[in-house]
Design a protein around this motif. Sequence first.
Motif, PDB file in Angstrom:
ATOM      1  N   GLN A   1      50.751  37.012  28.617  1.00  0.00           N
ATOM      2  CA  GLN A   1      49.691  36.007  28.793  1.00  0.00           C
ATOM      3  C   GLN A   1      48.581  36.184  27.768  1.00  0.00           C
ATOM      4  OE1 GLN A   1      49.741  34.585  33.395  1.00  0.00           O
ATOM      5  NE2 GLN A   1      48.519  36.382  32.952  1.00  0.00           N
ATOM      6  N   GLN A   2      48.230  37.430  27.504  1.00  0.00           N
ATOM      7  CA  GLN A   2      47.211  37.723  26.502  1.00  0.00           C
ATOM      8  C   GLN A   2      47.685  37.260  25.124  1.00  0.00           C
ATOM      9  OE1 GLN A   2      46.113  41.846  26.549  1.00  0.00           O
ATOM     10  NE2 GLN A   2      44.760  41.694  24.788  1.00  0.00           N
ATOM     11  N   ALA A   3      48.952  37.559  24.803  1.00  0.00           N
ATOM     12  CA  ALA A   3      49.496  37.195  23.499  1.00  0.00           C
ATOM     13  C   ALA A   3      49.567  35.684  23.322  1.00  0.00           C
ATOM     14  CB  ALA A   3      50.883  37.816  23.324  1.00  0.00           C
ATOM     15  N   LEU A   4      49.880  34.957  24.399  1.00  0.00           N
ATOM     16  CA  LEU A   4      49.951  33.498  24.306  1.00  0.00           C
ATOM     17  C   LEU A   4      48.591  32.898  23.953  1.00  0.00           C
ATOM     18  CD1 LEU A   4      52.335  32.659  27.279  1.00  0.00           C
ATOM     19  CD2 LEU A   4      52.780  32.253  24.847  1.00  0.00           C
ATOM     20  N   GLY A   5      47.522  33.530  24.432  1.00  0.00           N
ATOM     21  CA  GLY A   5      46.187  33.074  24.052  1.00  0.00           C
ATOM     22  C   GLY A   5      45.961  33.208  22.563  1.00  0.00           C
ATOM     23  N   TYR A   6      46.426  34.314  21.987  1.00  0.00           N
ATOM     24  CA  TYR A   6      46.269  34.522  20.542  1.00  0.00           C
ATOM     25  C   TYR A   6      47.159  33.567  19.749  1.00  0.00           C
ATOM     26  CZ  TYR A   6      44.167  38.879  22.228  1.00  0.00           C
ATOM     27  OH  TYR A   6      43.387  39.793  22.873  1.00  0.00           O
ATOM     28  N   SER A   7      48.374  33.324  20.254  1.00  0.00           N
ATOM     29  CA  SER A   7      49.264  32.369  19.580  1.00  0.00           C
ATOM     30  C   SER A   7      48.664  30.972  19.588  1.00  0.00           C
ATOM     31  CB  SER A   7      50.638  32.346  20.268  1.00  0.00           C
ATOM     32  OG  SER A   7      51.316  33.563  20.093  1.00  0.00           O
ATOM     33  N   GLY A   8      47.965  30.643  20.682  1.00  0.00           N
ATOM     34  CA  GLY A   8      47.296  29.348  20.743  1.00  0.00           C
ATOM     35  C   GLY A   8      46.200  29.231  19.710  1.00  0.00           C
ATOM     36  N   ILE A   9      45.462  30.324  19.490  1.00  0.00           N
ATOM     37  CA  ILE A   9      44.414  30.329  18.480  1.00  0.00           C
ATOM     38  C   ILE A   9      45.011  30.123  17.096  1.00  0.00           C
ATOM     39  CG2 ILE A   9      42.770  31.851  17.285  1.00  0.00           C
ATOM     40  CD1 ILE A   9      42.041  33.014  20.013  1.00  0.00           C
ATOM     41  N   LEU A  10      46.107  30.820  16.809  1.00  0.00           N
ATOM     42  CA  LEU A  10      46.725  30.761  15.482  1.00  0.00           C
ATOM     43  C   LEU A  10      47.697  29.601  15.331  1.00  0.00           C
ATOM     44  CD1 LEU A  10      47.413  34.577  14.888  1.00  0.00           C
ATOM     45  CD2 LEU A  10      45.575  33.186  13.934  1.00  0.00           C
ATOM     46  N   GLN A  11      48.008  28.938  16.447  1.00  0.00           N
ATOM     47  CA  GLN A  11      48.939  27.799  16.419  1.00  0.00           C
ATOM     48  C   GLN A  11      50.299  28.202  15.845  1.00  0.00           C
ATOM     49  OE1 GLN A  11      48.177  24.155  17.437  1.00  0.00           O
ATOM     50  NE2 GLN A  11      47.152  25.681  18.693  1.00  0.00           N
ATOM     51  N   VAL A  12      50.862  29.287  16.408  1.00  0.00           N
ATOM     52  CA  VAL A  12      52.200  29.731  16.008  1.00  0.00           C
ATOM     53  C   VAL A  12      53.125  29.635  17.215  1.00  0.00           C
ATOM     54  CG1 VAL A  12      51.335  31.222  14.184  1.00  0.00           C
ATOM     55  CG2 VAL A  12      51.641  32.166  16.480  1.00  0.00           C
ATOM     56  N   PRO A  13      54.434  29.419  16.991  1.00  0.00           N
ATOM     57  CA  PRO A  13      55.354  29.163  18.101  1.00  0.00           C
ATOM     58  C   PRO A  13      56.003  30.404  18.700  1.00  0.00           C
ATOM     59  CG  PRO A  13      56.464  28.744  16.022  1.00  0.00           C
ATOM     60  CD  PRO A  13      55.049  29.146  15.677  1.00  0.00           C
ATOM     61  N   SER A  14      55.874  31.557  18.043  1.00  0.00           N
ATOM     62  CA  SER A  14      56.605  32.754  18.480  1.00  0.00           C
ATOM     63  C   SER A  14      55.643  33.819  18.985  1.00  0.00           C
ATOM     64  CB  SER A  14      57.428  33.315  17.315  1.00  0.00           C
ATOM     65  OG  SER A  14      58.335  32.349  16.815  1.00  0.00           O
ATOM     66  N   THR A  15      55.862  34.255  20.239  1.00  0.00           N
ATOM     67  CA  THR A  15      54.976  35.227  20.878  1.00  0.00           C
ATOM     68  C   THR A  15      55.817  36.319  21.521  1.00  0.00           C
ATOM     69  OG1 THR A  15      53.525  33.367  21.422  1.00  0.00           O
ATOM     70  CG2 THR A  15      53.025  35.477  22.450  1.00  0.00           C
ATOM     71  N   PHE A  16      55.372  37.579  21.349  1.00  0.00           N
ATOM     72  CA  PHE A  16      56.142  38.703  21.876  1.00  0.00           C
ATOM     73  C   PHE A  16      55.217  39.696  22.576  1.00  0.00           C
ATOM     74  CE2 PHE A  16      58.176  37.089  18.063  1.00  0.00           C
ATOM     75  CZ  PHE A  16      59.479  36.863  18.483  1.00  0.00           C
ATOM     76  N   SER A  17      55.792  40.420  23.544  1.00  0.00           N
ATOM     77  CA  SER A  17      55.096  41.501  24.226  1.00  0.00           C
ATOM     78  C   SER A  17      56.069  42.670  24.348  1.00  0.00           C
ATOM     79  CB  SER A  17      54.642  41.051  25.616  1.00  0.00           C
ATOM     80  OG  SER A  17      54.125  42.137  26.368  1.00  0.00           O
ATOM     81  N   SER A  18      55.519  43.907  24.259  1.00  0.00           N
ATOM     82  CA  SER A  18      56.400  45.072  24.374  1.00  0.00           C
ATOM     83  C   SER A  18      55.630  46.267  24.910  1.00  0.00           C
ATOM     84  CB  SER A  18      57.004  45.422  23.011  1.00  0.00           C
ATOM     85  OG  SER A  18      57.820  46.576  23.101  1.00  0.00           O
ATOM     86  N   ASN A  19      56.354  47.105  25.673  1.00  0.00           N
ATOM     87  CA  ASN A  19      55.816  48.382  26.144  1.00  0.00           C
ATOM     88  C   ASN A  19      56.558  49.551  25.521  1.00  0.00           C
ATOM     89  OD1 ASN A  19      58.270  48.265  27.403  1.00  0.00           O
ATOM     90  ND2 ASN A  19      57.493  48.761  29.463  1.00  0.00           N
ATOM     91  N   GLY A  20      57.368  49.283  24.499  1.00  0.00           N
ATOM     92  CA  GLY A  20      58.147  50.318  23.833  1.00  0.00           C
ATOM     93  C   GLY A  20      59.568  50.435  24.337  1.00  0.00           C
TER      94      GLY A  20
END
Length: 777
Positions: free
Chosen positions: A88-107
């Motif tokens: 959810q946090q990453a999607l906010g940043y993708s919205g700011i940058l207007q990019v279509p690919s968003t990822f999250s990872s814990n390793g």
Amino acid sequence: MNKKELSEIDICDLFITPAIKGAGWDQMRQIRREVTLTPGPIIVRGNMSSRNKKKEKFADYVLYWEPDVPVAVVEAKDNKHTVSHGMQQALGYSGILQVPSTFSSNGDAFASHNKEPGAGEDIETQFPLDKFPPPQTLWQRYKTYRGIEDTSEELVLQPYHLDSSWKEPRYYQVEAINRVVEAVAKGQKRVLLVMATGTGKTYTTFQIIWRLWKAKAVKRALFLVDRNILADQTLVNDFKPFGSVMAKVKNRKIDPAYEIHLALYQAITGPDEEDKIFKNVSPDFFDMIVIDECHRGSATEDSAWREILEYFSGAIQLGMTATPKETKYVSNIAYFGDPVYTYSLKRGIDDGFLAPYKVVRIDIDKDIYGWTPPPGMIDDLGQEIEGRTYNQKDMDRILILNQRTKLVAGRVMQLLNATDPFAKTIIFCEDIDHAERMRAAIVNAAGQLAIDNPKYVMRITGDSVEGKAELDNFIDPESTFPVIATTSDLLTTGVDAKTCKLIVLDKTINSMTIFKQIIGRGTRIDEEYNKWFFTIMDFKKATELFRDPEFDGEPVIIFEPGDDDDPVPPDPEYPDDDSDDDEGEGVRKIYVSGVSAHIVAERIEYYGPEGNLVTESYRDFTRKQIHKEFASLDEFLSTWNASRKKQVIIELLEEHGIVLDNLAEEIGKEYGDFDLICHIAYDQPPLTRKERTNNVKKRNYFTKYGEQARAVLNAMLDKYADEGIRTIENAKVLKLKPFSDMGTPMEIINQVFGGKTNYENAIQELEQELFNLEQIA
């Protein structure tokens, strides 16, 4: 290796970064870590300000196809979180940058969100670390998402200009530039870009022209402005890299030897056919025309600019504006189409790139209640005054009450003297005559300041050679004088006065466009010169426009005006110079000296976190924010006493926008952080640092320590009394006198206290004695 014990940075270094590199991403060119997107909004209360670091936005990873083209965001979490916890946090940043690919990872793996899924594909999926998509896959997805054709790729990827300072565009500038270049690549001829004043429209324009010019999509470009100072500032600042291929149009001649042309529209057109020198070159001479501040009338049927646009109809035409508001006379959308990108004033303030403001609204009795002259009363010139009620709209246009002007000037100087008498100030007046009378009134109100510094206040209007000569000094942060500029229209637009801290509105403003332009004089932040916010002092209810839901709303379509509508604004009197509007002929002004004026209401409002104006003191704000972290006094005391480093709590409050040093300016510098918090948030009577120090010394608490240790702790108490808790918690304090006379830091810690643990315990006990619960009423 137990992943659960690793920090987020360890997870990035050991698992996420190797996985991304393993997919073919170049770590030097395509992978950037901890990318700051927004610095966080500035919170203003009273005369104090601080950044809300809790709202700072930075992405753990931004992936780029080329250095200027972001295509994906990756958010990292430590292994105590799930794989998708950061999505959810990453999607906010993708919205700011207007990019279509968003990822999250814990390793352990990657969670993915794809805004351009193929047929039968899920939007969100998870996959192992070794299956991260390669650059070509995410670039192709980006192209699909943005509608970029393969044939346009070379143009879209043309690099930005980087100067020796390596200044990079902010995220919204990158997006604005890319959107325009992409629109041009698709063959769009008319493009509208909406960016609030202070967000770097001219720099953005430069990068757009630079990329198109370098890509050879544009050979010749014309940048049209309506004020000399705009052209001159652009020539020597943002457009400077064009160097010898650039020229300002002078002597009513467009020189074909140059490729980048800067021009006042008054310099290339006019009411007569011989004035229209733009017709001296062929219609295909320019490949691109950029119209700065296109809201000023360039899109209307009868505008002088519109005639230029029609002549060069085959060129790419880019309209730049800070005011998307559609009016009866100006319909940007009707001509250019919908904006390809909008960055609003509210968003700029929320992001922390623009200065927030507070509003001081002052109502004057004669404005609010009106004034009716007694029958037969004569003015200062001996003429009888028309027997009717004069109200706010008449003030300083038709009715000149000298006492009112004196009242306004006095109130301006009262604020400046209470804050900073040398804070750059613009006073907007009804006309040139009013600006001159206000200048004189400020001189009288400033007293010794004006005597010592003849240029403390200057009238900067179109008819004043002396005033205009001081304009460069007024906008120069390193020049102290002039401090105050009185004006009518000359400074409403295009003047880059970064350090302007006070805007005074004693001018009737009915146009949202003009209002936004005036306010734009104060929205720039200048950290070097401590300009974090600005104040609007409003005597004419102009800030009622803040209440308008369209203050930051989307543009409303208004169709182009009919043939009978008047052009707005009228042409300046001098075609090659800056000037204010004519004052109008045939309007008789009534000057009256003997009628008093009084302030009947005053209130202060601030730009709140939700984008609205709120009335709240710095104390109230601080109290609310502390209560968000510590609901009760007991909860705060428990946390304070349990913390080995009080600096942790102080930094936590700073994240909420509370700077205790600023609060001490209001309450008293003799109080420490602990007492400031307890007093403001929980109504506890404060003790000064010296009172707390004396209380500890009276209790003879040091007897359990040896002579040398007692000397160190006594000196530490004195340091607290003088400087506060943060000084005694800093290990470097032992390098200062008088500790340096007692030995080196290592000698004091090891020989006097018997080791680091014992020294830290002694400091902890000292703090417990300082903040003994019995001292809290």
